[in-house]
Write an enzyme that holds these catalytic residues in place. Structure first.
Site, PDB file in Angstrom:
ATOM      1  N   TYR A  56     -70.867  41.977 -13.211  1.00  0.00           N
ATOM      2  CA  TYR A  56     -70.168  42.671 -12.217  1.00  0.00           C
ATOM      3  C   TYR A  56     -69.595  41.893 -11.338  1.00  0.00           C
ATOM      4  O   TYR A  56     -70.191  40.826 -10.703  1.00  0.00           O
ATOM      5  CB  TYR A  56     -70.986  43.621 -11.511  1.00  0.00           C
ATOM      6  CG  TYR A  56     -71.567  44.776 -12.293  1.00  0.00           C
ATOM      7  CD1 TYR A  56     -70.854  45.360 -13.462  1.00  0.00           C
ATOM      8  CD2 TYR A  56     -72.827  45.480 -11.922  1.00  0.00           C
ATOM      9  CE1 TYR A  56     -71.391  46.310 -14.277  1.00  0.00           C
ATOM     10  CE2 TYR A  56     -73.143  46.560 -12.818  1.00  0.00           C
ATOM     11  CZ  TYR A  56     -72.467  47.047 -13.896  1.00  0.00           C
ATOM     12  OH  TYR A  56     -73.043  47.999 -14.645  1.00  0.00           O
ATOM     13  N   HIS A 125     -76.830  44.853 -22.113  1.00  0.00           N
ATOM     14  CA  HIS A 125     -75.863  45.829 -21.704  1.00  0.00           C
ATOM     15  C   HIS A 125     -74.921  46.358 -22.698  1.00  0.00           C
ATOM     16  O   HIS A 125     -74.597  47.683 -22.479  1.00  0.00           O
ATOM     17  CB  HIS A 125     -74.989  44.860 -20.807  1.00  0.00           C
ATOM     18  CG  HIS A 125     -74.099  45.526 -19.721  1.00  0.00           C
ATOM     19  ND1 HIS A 125     -73.466  44.828 -18.899  1.00  0.00           N
ATOM     20  CD2 HIS A 125     -73.455  46.788 -19.610  1.00  0.00           C
ATOM     21  CE1 HIS A 125     -72.955  45.623 -17.965  1.00  0.00           C
ATOM     22  NE2 HIS A 125     -72.801  47.003 -18.452  1.00  0.00           N
ATOM     23  N   SER A 204     -72.944  56.401 -13.553  1.00  0.00           N
ATOM     24  CA  SER A 204     -71.877  57.384 -13.190  1.00  0.00           C
ATOM     25  C   SER A 204     -72.126  59.000 -13.234  1.00  0.00           C
ATOM     26  O   SER A 204     -71.513  59.883 -13.977  1.00  0.00           O
ATOM     27  CB  SER A 204     -70.574  57.313 -14.203  1.00  0.00           C
ATOM     28  OG  SER A 204     -70.020  56.094 -14.048  1.00  0.00           O
ATOM     29  N   PRO A 205     -73.268  59.428 -12.485  1.00  0.00           N
ATOM     30  CA  PRO A 205     -73.756  60.557 -12.746  1.00  0.00           C
ATOM     31  C   PRO A 205     -72.779  61.614 -11.850  1.00  0.00           C
ATOM     32  O   PRO A 205     -72.772  62.884 -12.034  1.00  0.00           O
ATOM     33  CB  PRO A 205     -75.259  60.622 -12.136  1.00  0.00           C
ATOM     34  CG  PRO A 205     -74.997  59.447 -11.060  1.00  0.00           C
ATOM     35  CD  PRO A 205     -74.083  58.387 -11.869  1.00  0.00           C
ATOM     36  N   ARG A 208     -67.750  59.008 -12.131  1.00  0.00           N
ATOM     37  CA  ARG A 208     -67.240  58.054 -11.472  1.00  0.00           C
ATOM     38  C   ARG A 208     -66.364  58.586 -10.272  1.00  0.00           C
ATOM     39  O   ARG A 208     -64.907  58.335  -9.971  1.00  0.00           O
ATOM     40  CB  ARG A 208     -65.798  57.393 -12.424  1.00  0.00           C
ATOM     41  CG  ARG A 208     -66.633  56.829 -13.761  1.00  0.00           C
ATOM     42  CD  ARG A 208     -65.811  56.591 -14.695  1.00  0.00           C
ATOM     43  NE  ARG A 208     -66.438  56.089 -15.979  1.00  0.00           N
ATOM     44  CZ  ARG A 208     -67.020  55.187 -16.503  1.00  0.00           C
ATOM     45  NH1 ARG A 208     -67.079  54.067 -15.483  1.00  0.00           N
ATOM     46  NH2 ARG A 208     -67.429  55.019 -17.562  1.00  0.00           N
ATOM     47  N   GLY A 209     -66.903  59.392  -9.356  1.00  0.00           N
ATOM     48  CA  GLY A 209     -66.380  59.912  -8.183  1.00  0.00           C
ATOM     49  C   GLY A 209     -65.882  61.159  -8.562  1.00  0.00           C
ATOM     50  O   GLY A 209     -65.614  61.756  -7.249  1.00  0.00           O
ATOM     51  N   GLY A 213     -65.366  64.881  -5.818  1.00  0.00           N
ATOM     52  CA  GLY A 213     -63.938  65.389  -5.333  1.00  0.00           C
ATOM     53  C   GLY A 213     -62.907  64.211  -4.657  1.00  0.00           C
ATOM     54  O   GLY A 213     -61.889  64.447  -3.996  1.00  0.00           O
TER      55      GLY A 213
END
Length: 338
Positions: A56, A125, A204-205, A208-209, A213
């Site tokens: 990352y 990973h 990513s629950p 991914r946003g 919204g």
């Protein structure tokens, strides 16, 4: 609000924090001061479980940032998870490497960047399918015995790999993408983890946003990698916006935000599930923490699930579907990783 959950013998906060967005995964990276403030802000809100990776950020920036933030927190009250497994080919390409020599070198490097004596949870990973998982697990077991890592995790592993790895040494947690619009782990992975006593850490629950919204209300930043994700482009995006409006309506019914409803749904999927939403904004962090207060009945869970039928979700979950296909082609170059 501090609520705890157990991943095997590792006790963590019921809600974790995915650190990748702090160093520019989906937009501009935060300054070091802002990133540290976000991590310490999580801790003071009851979040003690922090997820990072050696891949990352540019030049391992995420682990370095997390390490500096940890210096401001009581180490014994924090659980840090990081990952190994990607070897950089160039600025945009990686290969998966699960050799004992490589993973040991990665662990030593992560310990230095994080400025810690041990890593609480160390994930592979992605699985290197060019070599037996037993060899990778054997070296991870040695790292546990040496006290350099406390617990072992896998990410995006197939059921067969999980079983074979578990036979070598107990797997504490499996990290998988899991949210209202990505539920393919429910058929095989979730039951297997229940059977083996393995915790599940959904990344990513919030889709991914999208389920919060953000992309519906705002345009994506020009440098966001989400612009290459099938669910966020063209007609797929327009169709998926319809699904979001259903979540928005249900959130209004429950007196919460769409993000809290979507995150609350994940939190209500059973014991041993610890989602790790990430954000670079303090207001979003507060919103996510608020999901812990949401109480949903079985009927509520079913209604929320029915609002997003999987056959109506348009587009694969990742660019070139890499995350799914990595089970079979793990040692080929990949341009897009978690």
């Amino acid at each position: 609000m501090k609520e705890l959950c157990k991943l095997l013998c590792l006790q963590v906060s019921k809600l974790g924090f995915g650190c990748t967005s702090l160093t520019g995964a989906y937009g501009a990276p935060l300054s070091e001061e802002e990133g540290i403030k976000m991590i310490t802000g999580c801790f003071h809100r009851g979040i003690t479980f922090f997820d990072t990776s050696d891949i990352y950020g540019v030049d391992h920036a995420n682990e370095i940032l997390v390490g500096k933030a940890l210096k401001q927190l009581p180490r014994e009250k924090v659980q840090v998870a990081t990952k190994f497994g990607f070897s950089r080919v160039d600025s945009s390409q990686f290969i998966v490497d699960g050799t004992p020599e490589y993973l040991r070198s990665c662990c030593e490097a992560s310990l230095k960047r994080l400025q810690v004596e041990y890593i609480d949870l160390y994930y592979q990973h992605r699985v290197d399918t060019t070599m037996p998982i037993e060899e990778t697990m054997g070296e991870l077991k040695k790292l546990v015995q040496e006290g350099k890592i406390k617990f072992i995790g896998l990410s995006e592993a197939s059921p067969d790999t999980i079983k074979r790895a578990q036979a070598v040494y107990p797997i504490t947690a499996l990290q998988m993408e899991y949210s209202l619009w990505t539920r393919d782990i429910e058929d095989e992975i979730v039951p297997l983890c229940r059977e083996l006593g393995i915790g599940i850490v959904p990344y990513s629950p919030l889709g991914r946003g999208f389920l919060a919204g953000k992309q519906v209300k705002e345009s994506l930043p020009a440098n966001s990698k989400l612009r290459s994700y099938p669910r966020f482009v063209g007609q797929n995006f327009e169709q998926n916006k319809i699904l979001y409006t259903r979540i928005e309506a249900l959130a209004f019914k429950h007196g919460c935000s769409p993000a809290q409803l979507a995150l609350g749904w994940v939190l209500h999927q059973g014991d041993g599930i610890v989602p790790i939403p990430g954000t670079s904004k303090m207001k979003n962090l507060d919103d996510n923490v608020g999901a812990l207060r949401l109480k949903l009945t079985e009927d509520d869970i079913q209604e929320i699930s029915d609002a997003i039928p999987l056959n109506e979700v348009a587009g694969s979950r990742s660019h070139e579907n890499y995350l799914r296909m990595s089970w079979m082609f793990a040692n080929t170059p990949a341009k897009d990783v978690q």
